[in-house]
Design a protein around this motif. Sequence first.
Motif, PDB file in Angstrom:
ATOM      1  N   ARG A 181     -55.376-132.578  32.302  1.00  0.00           N
ATOM      2  CA  ARG A 181     -54.927-133.736  31.519  1.00  0.00           C
ATOM      3  C   ARG A 181     -54.218-134.767  32.373  1.00  0.00           C
ATOM      4  N   SER A 182     -54.021-134.462  33.645  1.00  0.00           N
ATOM      5  CA  SER A 182     -53.354-135.392  34.553  1.00  0.00           C
ATOM      6  C   SER A 182     -53.682-134.985  35.986  1.00  0.00           C
ATOM      7  N   GLU A 183     -53.443-135.891  36.912  1.00  0.00           N
ATOM      8  CA  GLU A 183     -53.665-135.570  38.316  1.00  0.00           C
ATOM      9  C   GLU A 183     -52.708-134.469  38.771  1.00  0.00           C
ATOM     10  N   GLU A 184     -51.499-134.503  38.242  1.00  0.00           N
ATOM     11  CA  GLU A 184     -50.518-133.465  38.583  1.00  0.00           C
ATOM     12  C   GLU A 184     -51.003-132.080  38.143  1.00  0.00           C
ATOM     13  N   GLU A 185     -51.597-132.025  36.942  1.00  0.00           N
ATOM     14  CA  GLU A 185     -52.111-130.746  36.456  1.00  0.00           C
ATOM     15  C   GLU A 185     -53.288-130.275  37.308  1.00  0.00           C
ATOM     16  N   GLN A 186     -54.151-131.208  37.699  1.00  0.00           N
ATOM     17  CA  GLN A 186     -55.275-130.836  38.553  1.00  0.00           C
ATOM     18  C   GLN A 186     -54.788-130.237  39.870  1.00  0.00           C
ATOM     19  N   ASN A 187     -53.687-130.769  40.391  1.00  0.00           N
ATOM     20  CA  ASN A 187     -53.157-130.314  41.677  1.00  0.00           C
ATOM     21  C   ASN A 187     -52.209-129.118  41.555  1.00  0.00           C
ATOM     22  N   THR A 188     -52.062-128.610  40.336  1.00  0.00           N
ATOM     23  CA  THR A 188     -51.244-127.415  40.125  1.00  0.00           C
ATOM     24  C   THR A 188     -52.181-126.222  39.962  1.00  0.00           C
ATOM     25  N   ILE A 189     -52.244-125.397  40.979  1.00  0.00           N
ATOM     26  CA  ILE A 189     -53.178-124.271  40.978  1.00  0.00           C
ATOM     27  C   ILE A 189     -52.670-123.154  40.072  1.00  0.00           C
ATOM     28  N   LEU A 190     -53.572-122.623  39.261  1.00  0.00           N
ATOM     29  CA  LEU A 190     -53.233-121.493  38.403  1.00  0.00           C
ATOM     30  C   LEU A 190     -53.112-120.233  39.256  1.00  0.00           C
ATOM     31  N   VAL A 191     -51.953-119.606  39.212  1.00  0.00           N
ATOM     32  CA  VAL A 191     -51.713-118.371  39.967  1.00  0.00           C
ATOM     33  C   VAL A 191     -51.169-117.315  39.011  1.00  0.00           C
ATOM     34  N   LYS A 192     -51.749-116.135  39.083  1.00  0.00           N
ATOM     35  CA  LYS A 192     -51.304-115.010  38.262  1.00  0.00           C
ATOM     36  C   LYS A 192     -50.858-113.869  39.172  1.00  0.00           C
ATOM     37  N   ASP A 193     -49.654-113.352  38.910  1.00  0.00           N
ATOM     38  CA  ASP A 193     -49.193-112.151  39.606  1.00  0.00           C
ATOM     39  C   ASP A 193     -49.600-110.958  38.752  1.00  0.00           C
ATOM     40  N   VAL A 194     -50.588-110.223  39.230  1.00  0.00           N
ATOM     41  CA  VAL A 194     -51.141-109.107  38.462  1.00  0.00           C
ATOM     42  C   VAL A 194     -50.656-107.796  39.070  1.00  0.00           C
ATOM     43  N   ASN A 195     -49.580-107.294  38.537  1.00  0.00           N
ATOM     44  CA  ASN A 195     -48.998-106.029  39.014  1.00  0.00           C
ATOM     45  C   ASN A 195     -48.730-106.033  40.511  1.00  0.00           C
ATOM     46  N   GLY A 196     -48.327-107.182  41.025  1.00  0.00           N
ATOM     47  CA  GLY A 196     -48.018-107.266  42.453  1.00  0.00           C
ATOM     48  C   GLY A 196     -49.134-107.823  43.303  1.00  0.00           C
ATOM     49  N   ILE A 197     -50.291-108.085  42.716  1.00  0.00           N
ATOM     50  CA  ILE A 197     -51.401-108.732  43.429  1.00  0.00           C
ATOM     51  C   ILE A 197     -51.489-110.173  42.931  1.00  0.00           C
ATOM     52  N   LYS A 198     -51.302-111.098  43.828  1.00  0.00           N
ATOM     53  CA  LYS A 198     -51.223-112.525  43.478  1.00  0.00           C
ATOM     54  C   LYS A 198     -52.618-113.146  43.563  1.00  0.00           C
ATOM     55  N   ILE A 199     -53.111-113.670  42.431  1.00  0.00           N
ATOM     56  CA  ILE A 199     -54.463-114.239  42.367  1.00  0.00           C
ATOM     57  C   ILE A 199     -54.387-115.716  42.011  1.00  0.00           C
TER      58      ILE A 199
END
Length: 417
Positions: A181-199
């Motif tokens: 919805r914005s350039e800032e959102e596009q440049n914010t990478i989705l990262v999930k910490d899955v039980n200690g494994i960062k994806i």
Amino acid sequence: MRDRSRGSRKRRLNYKKFTIAIIILLLVIIGITIGITAGIKVATQEPTEEKKPEEIIPEDTVINFVATGDIMCHTTNFNAAYDKTTKTYDFTPVFKNVAKYISKADIAIGNLETTFSGADRGYTGYPTFNSPEALGHALKNIGIDVLSTANNHSLDKRYSGVESTLNTLDEIGIAHTGTARSEEEQNTILVKDVNGIKIAFISFTYGTNGIPVEAGKEYCVNLIEDEQVMLKQLALAKEQNPDIICASMHWGDEYSQKANDDQKDLANYLFNHGVDIIIGNHAHVVEPMEKKTITLDDGTQKEVFVVYALGNFISGQTIEHTKSTAILDMQIRKSGVDGKISIDSVNYIPVYCYDKGGARQDRYELIDIKTAMAEYESGNKDNVSDNLYNTIKKELVNIESVLGKPIIKENKEQSNS
């Protein structure tokens, strides 16, 4: 006359003193000898090492990563999900047979190939999709954590449709990547910490079915053809220091069960620029998967995986093999010693989207093919007719011939997650 008894007593006393003195002397000599011997023994012994505490080896972390194919919603799909009595939509029954494979995952991702643009714009199927928000709630309920939203239908309801879709997913509680919805959102990478494994999750599409991106809002969808955006997304993802970068790619030729040269070249390009796992879609049929070890420019090696397409998870399509899909189930390990990532296994559950026909509310049902076949073969034909059995048996052969055998790494311990 001398007192002889007195002299005799004196001699006996002297003799006794002499004897005691001799005994004491012998004891002293013996004590000195023992001391010298012990000293020599100690001096000649090897020095005793201090006992070190037992080394504690950190345990590995193992997670299950699950992915589905295209999540579509044709007119027949949402009509079947409509309850005339309550005037609401419910897609949950569609997934009842396969929900367990997704809900058990530590992280589950799918490709949302429709929009949630709101009831006021009218729900529509192909060619410009707008689906009831109830579909999103059903996906959340079965355990979908992340949805890729970059595909050729991202702009079906133009930019406002992108906004509405992402707003809806936020309200439901499903993370998303690929549109913004914005350039800032596009440049914010989705990262999930899955039980200690960062994806880190990124997503791209080959196009938007000819619908132009609105001027000044180029950030709203990640396009494969924009190499600068792709390189920037990859750089931003690497800045997060993830253990894994997963790219969802909407690419390839529709209805082809083979990856084309462009897909293969792009996969290698992504691997060499930091991507570890690629989940491909768009073909609406399954395409091959591959795990391999590559050597990077700096000489280091890493394991990578790509599935070029998983087919339609749900849809109303009727073209050959478009009702066949697979739920991908990967076991990923992070070493407790050096943090290195490895892919222990890549399994999949063959699934068939069964269309019972007509206007019935339970018209569509995802069938766990192997379970249904086993039920039929055991003599229970209440839920699986002869015709359905023959159909899913044929589709199973097709799925397995395209995807190949499950990938199992040898000599690995069982999951400790």
